[in-house]
Every structure is written in structure tokens, then in C-alpha cells.
Design a protein around this motif. Structure first.
Motif, PDB file in Angstrom:
ATOM      1  N   LEU A   1      -4.381  13.193 -13.908  1.00 40.20           N
ATOM      2  CA  LEU A   1      -5.457  13.123 -14.702  1.00 40.20           C
ATOM      3  C   LEU A   1      -6.707  13.969 -13.980  1.00 40.20           C
ATOM      4  N   HIS A   2      -6.514  14.209 -12.593  1.00 34.45           N
ATOM      5  CA  HIS A   2      -7.676  14.946 -11.931  1.00 34.45           C
ATOM      6  C   HIS A   2      -9.265  14.429 -12.146  1.00 34.45           C
ATOM      7  N   TRP A   3      -9.146  13.131 -12.240  1.00 34.99           N
ATOM      8  CA  TRP A   3     -10.304  12.170 -12.102  1.00 34.99           C
ATOM      9  C   TRP A   3     -11.050  12.277 -10.891  1.00 34.99           C
ATOM     10  N   LEU A   4     -10.119  12.176 -10.006  1.00 30.31           N
ATOM     11  CA  LEU A   4     -10.627  12.194  -8.563  1.00 30.31           C
ATOM     12  C   LEU A   4     -10.155  13.412  -7.551  1.00 30.31           C
ATOM     13  N   PRO A   5     -11.118  13.789  -6.567  1.00 31.70           N
ATOM     14  CA  PRO A   5     -10.800  15.010  -5.570  1.00 31.70           C
ATOM     15  C   PRO A   5      -9.436  14.230  -4.904  1.00 31.70           C
ATOM     16  N   ASP A   6      -9.130  15.288  -4.306  1.00 25.31           N
ATOM     17  CA  ASP A   6      -7.858  15.281  -3.166  1.00 25.31           C
ATOM     18  C   ASP A   6      -8.487  14.235  -2.119  1.00 25.31           C
ATOM     19  N   PRO A   7      -8.024  13.283  -1.793  1.00 25.10           N
ATOM     20  CA  PRO A   7      -8.676  12.298  -0.922  1.00 25.10           C
ATOM     21  C   PRO A   7      -8.586  12.779   0.626  1.00 25.10           C
ATOM     22  N   ARG A   8      -9.319  13.487   0.987  1.00 29.18           N
ATOM     23  CA  ARG A   8      -9.488  13.814   2.288  1.00 29.18           C
ATOM     24  C   ARG A   8     -10.726  13.156   2.993  1.00 29.18           C
ATOM     25  N   TYR A   9     -10.865  12.925   4.362  1.00 23.59           N
ATOM     26  CA  TYR A   9     -12.077  12.523   4.763  1.00 23.59           C
ATOM     27  C   TYR A   9     -13.037  13.563   4.902  1.00 23.59           C
ATOM     28  N   VAL A  10     -14.366  13.197   4.473  1.00 28.76           N
ATOM     29  CA  VAL A  10     -15.459  14.039   4.467  1.00 28.76           C
ATOM     30  C   VAL A  10     -16.451  12.951   5.267  1.00 28.76           C
ATOM     31  N   PRO A  11     -17.200  13.433   6.453  1.00 29.25           N
ATOM     32  CA  PRO A  11     -18.103  12.606   7.170  1.00 29.25           C
ATOM     33  C   PRO A  11     -19.292  12.203   6.118  1.00 29.25           C
ATOM     34  N   ILE A  12     -20.025  10.962   6.044  1.00 30.07           N
ATOM     35  CA  ILE A  12     -20.972  10.704   5.232  1.00 30.07           C
ATOM     36  C   ILE A  12     -22.088  11.433   5.442  1.00 30.07           C
ATOM     37  N   SER A  13     -22.347  12.198   6.656  1.00 28.47           N
ATOM     38  CA  SER A  13     -23.496  12.785   7.089  1.00 28.47           C
ATOM     39  C   SER A  13     -23.476  14.145   6.393  1.00 28.47           C
ATOM     40  N   ASN A  14     -22.071  14.876   6.184  1.00 21.14           N
ATOM     41  CA  ASN A  14     -22.166  15.969   5.554  1.00 21.14           C
ATOM     42  C   ASN A  14     -22.400  16.063   3.936  1.00 21.14           C
TER      43      ASN A  14
ATOM     44  N   ILE B   1       0.914  -1.197  -0.032  1.00 23.08           N
ATOM     45  CA  ILE B   1      -0.083   0.059  -0.132  1.00 23.08           C
ATOM     46  C   ILE B   1       0.864   1.235  -0.046  1.00 23.08           C
ATOM     47  N   TYR B   2       2.002   1.313   0.426  1.00 22.79           N
ATOM     48  CA  TYR B   2       3.073   2.302   0.781  1.00 22.79           C
ATOM     49  C   TYR B   2       3.475   2.828  -0.698  1.00 22.79           C
ATOM     50  N   PHE B   3       3.494   1.582  -1.696  1.00 24.21           N
ATOM     51  CA  PHE B   3       3.920   1.815  -2.990  1.00 24.21           C
ATOM     52  C   PHE B   3       2.667   2.162  -3.877  1.00 24.21           C
ATOM     53  N   ILE B   4       1.715   1.773  -3.883  1.00 27.14           N
ATOM     54  CA  ILE B   4       0.499   1.785  -4.642  1.00 27.14           C
ATOM     55  C   ILE B   4      -0.481   2.824  -4.489  1.00 27.14           C
ATOM     56  N   GLY B   5      -0.298   3.288  -3.112  1.00 22.35           N
ATOM     57  CA  GLY B   5      -1.313   4.364  -2.504  1.00 22.35           C
ATOM     58  C   GLY B   5      -0.581   5.708  -3.331  1.00 22.35           C
ATOM     59  N   PRO B   6       0.467   6.360  -3.011  1.00 23.29           N
ATOM     60  CA  PRO B   6       0.903   7.387  -3.696  1.00 23.29           C
ATOM     61  C   PRO B   6       1.011   7.348  -5.152  1.00 23.29           C
ATOM     62  N   LEU B   7       1.055   6.099  -5.823  1.00 26.49           N
ATOM     63  CA  LEU B   7       1.220   6.028  -7.405  1.00 26.49           C
ATOM     64  C   LEU B   7      -0.172   6.190  -7.799  1.00 26.49           C
ATOM     65  N   ILE B   8      -1.235   5.787  -7.149  1.00 25.82           N
ATOM     66  CA  ILE B   8      -2.517   5.891  -7.610  1.00 25.82           C
ATOM     67  C   ILE B   8      -3.088   7.368  -7.348  1.00 25.82           C
ATOM     68  N   LYS B   9      -2.640   8.100  -6.226  1.00 29.84           N
ATOM     69  CA  LYS B   9      -3.018   9.382  -5.871  1.00 29.84           C
ATOM     70  C   LYS B   9      -2.221  10.403  -6.875  1.00 29.84           C
ATOM     71  N   ASN B  10      -0.928   9.817  -7.276  1.00 34.77           N
ATOM     72  CA  ASN B  10      -0.358  10.856  -8.253  1.00 34.77           C
ATOM     73  C   ASN B  10      -1.044  10.806  -9.609  1.00 34.77           C
ATOM     74  N   VAL B  11      -1.290   9.487  -9.937  1.00 30.57           N
ATOM     75  CA  VAL B  11      -1.923   9.372 -11.318  1.00 30.57           C
ATOM     76  C   VAL B  11      -3.259   9.946 -11.407  1.00 30.57           C
ATOM     77  N   PHE B  12      -4.352   9.405 -10.705  1.00 30.16           N
ATOM     78  CA  PHE B  12      -5.857   9.477 -10.628  1.00 30.16           C
ATOM     79  C   PHE B  12      -6.075  11.354 -10.204  1.00 30.16           C
ATOM     80  N   VAL B  13      -5.091  11.599  -9.131  1.00 26.52           N
ATOM     81  CA  VAL B  13      -5.588  13.009  -8.488  1.00 26.52           C
ATOM     82  C   VAL B  13      -4.640  14.125  -9.226  1.00 26.52           C
ATOM     83  N   ASP B  14      -3.454  13.819  -9.072  1.00 26.91           N
ATOM     84  CA  ASP B  14      -2.477  15.082  -9.536  1.00 26.91           C
ATOM     85  C   ASP B  14      -2.494  15.122 -10.969  1.00 26.91           C
TER      86      ASP B  14
END
Length: 177
Positions: free
Chosen positions: A153-166, A138-151
Motif C-alpha cells: 500500500l506504500h502508506w508507511l516508509p521503510d521502518p528504519r530507525y531515525v534518531p528523534i533528534s534528527n 510478532i514474528y508472524f504479524i510484523g512481516p505481515l504488517i510490513k508487507n501490507v502497509f509498506v511494500d
């Protein structure tokens, strides 16, 4: 077991609290305030007793009370460990539920389809996908996925926790990665 493993590790917790410019007198004061100058069994007894009746810590000449249940006190955040655990519990549960759902839907689903289509290209794909997923850390694939899909390609938002109730949609998007 974790309590005793803490003492088996090299290093001195009092030195970490004291900092780099620490003199022997100050180090002895911190050890005494944290109770590290007592036997490991007495420290364990104090820790266990603190869970049920609370305990006091002395740090920098000031007494700090840790209420019930006292799982320790963080000198970094200046909070009880229990309140830190409670603050982070909703994110932990969300992550656990999301991972279990993903495992059940994707893992069991791919496995069932691969079993029905044994010896086909889909079976080989499912086995390869599962093997790669289980092998990559996970410490290899996590930053790799974040770099590709968030930074990139901009397909996903920055992965910060948002409560489901919000916002259930923002919570789901944050849980994708």
C-alpha cells in the motif's frame, strides 16, 4: 543464569568461530584463546572480573584487549559487546517508549471505553482486538504488517530507525510499525 545457560546449549562456540574447514589443532588454539578449555567456574570468574577490570582475548594469534566494562568481544563485528550495546541503546529506548505509549493510549483507552460501554458492540470489538493482538506472535504479524502497509500500500516508509533528534516526524513514522 544466562552465562550458565550458554554452556547448557548444544554446540561448540570455538567451532563456530573456527568455521567449516577447521582442523583439531586450530580448534584447540581457538578454545585456549577464548578460555573455553578452562572450567566453567573459572570462565565465569574471568567474565565477572572483566566487567570491573577488563580482560584480554587471544584470537588468531593476536591479543585483543577488552576495556572496562568488558561484557565480551564479538569476533563477528570485531567490537566489544559493550560498544555494540551502547550503539543500539537509543533505538531500544525509542522502541520501549513507543510501545509503552501505545500500550497506555490504545490499551488503557480501549479498556476504559469498553468498560463504560459493557455488553455493546464496542466492548466485543475491544475484547476481540485485544485477544487477537495478544495471540498473534510478532514474528508472524510484523512481516505481515510490513508487507501490507509498506511494500503493497506504500502508506508507511521503510521502518528504519531515525534518531528523534534528527527528525521527529521520520522517527515517529519509523516507530509506527
Amino acid at each position: 543464569v544466562t552465562f550458565f545457560l550458554f554452556f547448557a546449549l548444544p554446540g561448540n562456540p570455538a567451532r563456530l568461530v573456527c568455521g567449516k574447514s577447521c582442523n583439531p589443532t586450530r580448534l584447540a588454539e581457538i578454545k585456549h584463546g577464548l578460555g573455553l578449555d578452562r572450567s566453567i567456574f573459572v570462565q565465569y570468574w574471568d567474565f565477572m572480573k572483566g566487567i570491573f577490570v577488563g580482560r584480554d582475548y587471544v584470537f588468531a594469534g593476536q591479543k585483543t584487549h577488552c576495556g572496562v566494562p568488558c561484557f565480551g568481544y564479538s569476533y563477528t563485528t570485531k567490537q566489544q559487546v559493550w560498544s555494540t550495546l551502547l550503539d543500539r541503546f537509543p533505538a531500544t529506548i525509542s522502541l520501549a517508549v513507543g510501545a509503552a505509549t501505545l500500550f497506555l493510549v490504545v490499551g488503557v483507552g480501549l479498556g476504559a471505553i469498553a468498560a463504560l460501554r459493557a455488553q455493546t458492540w464496542f466492548d466485543r470489538f475491544a475484547i476481540s482486538f485485544s485477544l487477537i493482538g495478544a495471540s498473534l506472535q510478532i514474528y508472524f504479524i510484523g512481516p505481515l504488517i510490513k508487507n501490507v502497509f509498506v511494500d503493497q500500500l506504500h502508506w508507511l516508509p521503510d521502518p528504519r530507525y531515525v534518531p528523534i533528534s534528527n527528525s521527529p516526524l521520520s522517527w515517529f513514522k519509523g516507530m509506527i510499525i
